[in-house]
Design an enzyme around this catalytic site. Structure first.
Site, PDB file in Angstrom:
ATOM      1  N   LYS A 157      -4.490   5.136  10.264  1.00  0.00           N
ATOM      2  CA  LYS A 157      -3.210   4.658   9.753  1.00  0.00           C
ATOM      3  C   LYS A 157      -3.452   3.700   8.592  1.00  0.00           C
ATOM      4  O   LYS A 157      -4.351   2.870   8.628  1.00  0.00           O
ATOM      5  CB  LYS A 157      -2.460   3.925  10.872  1.00  0.00           C
TER       6      LYS A 157
ATOM      7  N   LYS B 286      -3.648  -2.830   5.843  1.00  0.00           N
ATOM      8  CA  LYS B 286      -4.610  -3.732   5.245  1.00  0.00           C
ATOM      9  C   LYS B 286      -5.740  -4.030   6.227  1.00  0.00           C
ATOM     10  O   LYS B 286      -6.912  -4.071   5.856  1.00  0.00           O
ATOM     11  CB  LYS B 286      -3.880  -5.021   4.886  1.00  0.00           C
TER      12      LYS B 286
ATOM     13  N   HIS C 112       0.850  -1.187   0.000  1.00  0.00           N
ATOM     14  CA  HIS C 112       0.000   0.000   0.000  1.00  0.00           C
ATOM     15  C   HIS C 112       0.890   1.243   0.000  1.00  0.00           C
ATOM     16  O   HIS C 112       2.110   1.134  -0.025  1.00  0.00           O
ATOM     17  CB  HIS C 112      -1.004  -0.031   1.158  1.00  0.00           C
TER      18      HIS C 112
ATOM     19  N   CYS D 255      -4.648  -8.055  20.665  1.00  0.00           N
ATOM     20  CA  CYS D 255      -3.525  -7.143  20.458  1.00  0.00           C
ATOM     21  C   CYS D 255      -4.075  -5.754  20.107  1.00  0.00           C
ATOM     22  O   CYS D 255      -4.961  -5.628  19.266  1.00  0.00           O
ATOM     23  CB  CYS D 255      -2.663  -7.665  19.314  1.00  0.00           C
TER      24      CYS D 255
ATOM     25  N   CYS E 246       2.025  -9.394  15.304  1.00  0.00           N
ATOM     26  CA  CYS E 246       3.267  -8.688  15.660  1.00  0.00           C
ATOM     27  C   CYS E 246       4.471  -9.622  15.651  1.00  0.00           C
ATOM     28  O   CYS E 246       5.601  -9.162  15.615  1.00  0.00           O
ATOM     29  CB  CYS E 246       3.160  -8.067  17.041  1.00  0.00           C
TER      30      CYS E 246
ATOM     31  N   HIS F 270      -3.338  -5.124  16.271  1.00  0.00           N
ATOM     32  CA  HIS F 270      -3.974  -5.962  15.256  1.00  0.00           C
ATOM     33  C   HIS F 270      -5.437  -6.289  15.511  1.00  0.00           C
ATOM     34  O   HIS F 270      -6.114  -6.793  14.631  1.00  0.00           O
ATOM     35  CB  HIS F 270      -3.184  -7.266  15.085  1.00  0.00           C
TER      36      HIS F 270
ATOM     37  N   CYS G 234       1.264 -12.390  20.058  1.00  0.00           N
ATOM     38  CA  CYS G 234       0.448 -11.950  18.916  1.00  0.00           C
ATOM     39  C   CYS G 234       1.136 -12.411  17.647  1.00  0.00           C
ATOM     40  O   CYS G 234       2.286 -12.024  17.397  1.00  0.00           O
ATOM     41  CB  CYS G 234       0.285 -10.426  18.894  1.00  0.00           C
TER      42      CYS G 234
ATOM     43  N   HIS H 144       3.928   1.575   2.375  1.00  0.00           N
ATOM     44  CA  HIS H 144       5.188   0.945   1.931  1.00  0.00           C
ATOM     45  C   HIS H 144       5.859   1.822   0.867  1.00  0.00           C
ATOM     46  O   HIS H 144       7.064   2.006   0.864  1.00  0.00           O
ATOM     47  CB  HIS H 144       4.933  -0.432   1.305  1.00  0.00           C
TER      48      HIS H 144
HETATM   49 ZN   LIG Z   1      -0.244  -7.601  17.125  1.00  0.00          ZN
END
Ligand SMILES: [Zn+2]
Length: 529
Positions: free
Chosen positions: A306, A309, A22, A156, A134, A159, A131, A25
């Site tokens: 932010k 995805k 995206h 998390c 992560c 996430h 997680c 990156h």
């Molecule tokens: Zn995480």
């Protein structure tokens, strides 16, 4: 004076291949590319590295979910998504490392063995919330209570997926021993972590004291085997961070390592601690130099969220480049967002800057000057007469812009570099409006003055082509050709940036060529679609 052989080595984070590329990156890649192109063209001994992070449980799970082996899955993603991303954005990286390459895996094994042999790695038990997003154990302060599908579960905070309670017999890196040395490093070298907001966050974190770090896993096997206990694989972050040295000769090519290392690391804020805490501690343990700098850029926000995805706001870079071109992508993100701060992306802002700054500002300036040289002087650059006050003003603008842009790059402020260079665009457009070459052309007695105005404008374009080539490689290459500069001055990429502000390089008699529009008008229907 900057020594001609000064080393500049810059890295992006290595990307997790299962992500869909995206614009976040793309932003990191472009920032690293502009900085490295600048240093390369300034004559520094430059090396730029990017790549992919292919080990770990998360990769194994996504590969399995796609009915593939992890290596095969990584090959497919690298070929179909990540190499094309670099092409889409016109990235001139020197190397692309994959953590599944033998050069990397061998280096990781040698590094971890060295730390084990010297007592920095020991066995122990570990239990904690893990997680897989992560790829790390989380502190309870980093967990929240889930909602919706995961209502009531511990998830998390990054996430929003449930964490798993894992207990493992592990090997630990004795990172706790490095608390004081790290604090001394941040104190002695305030530039080590930048910007200041990032540095403060890291210092506060380390001041609480560091725990030892679990660096092996035995519940899955997709990783670099721990050399003395091959039931374990190396923790994916410990593995991944080492790419920055395995790519430049660690464990085997001492000369290359000495030539390139230490590096400047560009990272997102979310992975700052890995780079500014764990990584220098690892290097200290191995007796290697710590990085030159860890620079955390901000997040791209779309509608206040932010880019990622999981938040479903992902925009693929080619959605932008298909409409505006890669130069506009590069320009927009570096110009519009102060480097190191969060920035908002909007299509409206991009379209407005494209039209006002690139098309009407720079592109129109270039085509007007080339067209006037063609119409009034048969396409041949005249010799200037005596310089007027205004002519000298343009020379001073160019000289100052070149100096300020280089200083801005040195302090990792590419947005300020572009702003400094853009003063030339603005001053030259104003100069042409005031000098009215079309009026001078009607008066034969003003022929000498017209020569000076055209020569001044062409020389300003020469400087712009050189100074903007790291940011706008395609447009400046076209402009260099149209200016007919190559026969007298050589290739654009061979023009030394730190001499770009010197005046009077494009010789009289140079023949210009037609210039296609550098930034063509965008069909409004495409923008509204
Ligand atoms: Zn995480």
């Amino acid at each position: 004076m900057v020594p001609a052989d000064r080393s500049f080595y810059i890295t992006t984070p290595i990307f997790y291949p299962s992500d869909v590329p995206h614009i976040g990156h793309g932003y990191t890649e472009v920032a690293a590319d502009v900085l490295s192109r600048w240093h390369r063209q300034a004559g520094d001994d430059t090396w730029s590295l990017t790549g992919t992070d292919e080990h770990g449980q998360k990769m194994l799970r996504t590969a399995t979910a796609n009915d593939m082996g992890p290596r095969e899955w990584a090959d497919k993603l690298v070929q179909e998504s990540w190499i094309p991303l670099l092409e889409t954005l016109d990235i001139a990286n020197d190397d692309f490392i994959r953590t599944t390459q033998p050069r990397h895996e061998q280096g990781v094994a040698a590094f971890i063995q060295k730390l084990y042999d010297t007592g920095f790695i020991e066995a122990g038990d570990y239990e904690g919330f893990y997680c897989v997003g992560c790829e790390e154990y989380k502190q309870t302060s980093e967990l929240v209570t889930g909602t919706g599908k995961y209502d009531g579960e511990l998830v998390c905070a990054i996430h929003s997926i449930p964490v798993e309670l894992l207990k493992e017999r592990n090997y630990f890196f004795r990172m706790s021993r490095f608390t004081d040395r790290l604090l001394a490093l941040y104190e002695e070298r305030p530039d080590f972590v930048q910007p200041d907001s990032a540095r403060n966050e890291v210092v506060q974190f380390v001041k609480q004291g560091l725990d030892d770090l679990s660096i092996s896993r035995s519940t899955f096997d997709w990783g670099v085997p721990v050399p003395w206990d091959t039931k374990h694989v190396v923790y994916v972050w410990f593995d991944a961070l080492l790419n920055y040295v395995t790519a430049v000769g660690f464990d085997g090519d001492e000369a290359t390592l000495n030539r390139r290392w230490p590096a400047t690391h560009l990272v997102g804020k979310d992975i700052l601690r890995f780079h500014a805490v764990i990584w220098p501690a690892m290097l200290m343990a191995a007796g290697l130099e710590v990085p030159k700098q860890v620079f955390a850029h901000g997040w791209l926000l779309v509608g206040g969220e932010k880019m990622s995805k999981s938040k479903l706001t992902g925009i693929a870079p080619n959605q932008i480049t298909d409409v505006f071109g890669s130069d506009a992508f590069r320009y927009y993100f570096l110009r519009a967002i102060p480097f190191g701060q969060d920035g908002s992306f909007s299509w409206e802002d991009l379209a407005a800057r494209y039209q006002a700054e690139l098309a009407n500002g720079f592109g129109n300036l270039a085509s007007r000057v080339i067209a006037m040289l063609t119409r009034y002087r048969g396409g041949v650059l005249p010799a200037p007469g005596e310089a007027s006050e205004r002519d000298l003003g343009i020379r001073e603008t160019v000289r100052r812009a070149a100096v300020e842009a280089d200083l801005a790059i040195e302090r990792m402020a590419p947005h300020e570099a572009v702003a400094a260079i853009w003063t030339i665009v603005e001053e030259l457009n104003g100069y042409i409006t005031l000098e009215e070459p079309w009026a001078l052309a009607k008066d034969p007695e003003q022929a000498g003055r017209l020569d000076s105005v055209l020569a001044t404008a062409a020389e300003g374009l020469r400087a712009l082509a050189v100074l903007l080539s790291p940011v706008l490689p395609k447009a400046t290459a076209k402009l260099w050709t149209a200016l007919g500069a190559e026969p007298a001055l050589g290739l654009l990429l061979d023009q030394r940036l730190r001499a770009a502000g010197d005046w009077g390089k494009l010789p009289a008699g140079t023949t210009v060529q037609a210039l296609e529009p550098l930034f063509p008008r965008i069909d409004p229907e495409v923008l509204n679609a």
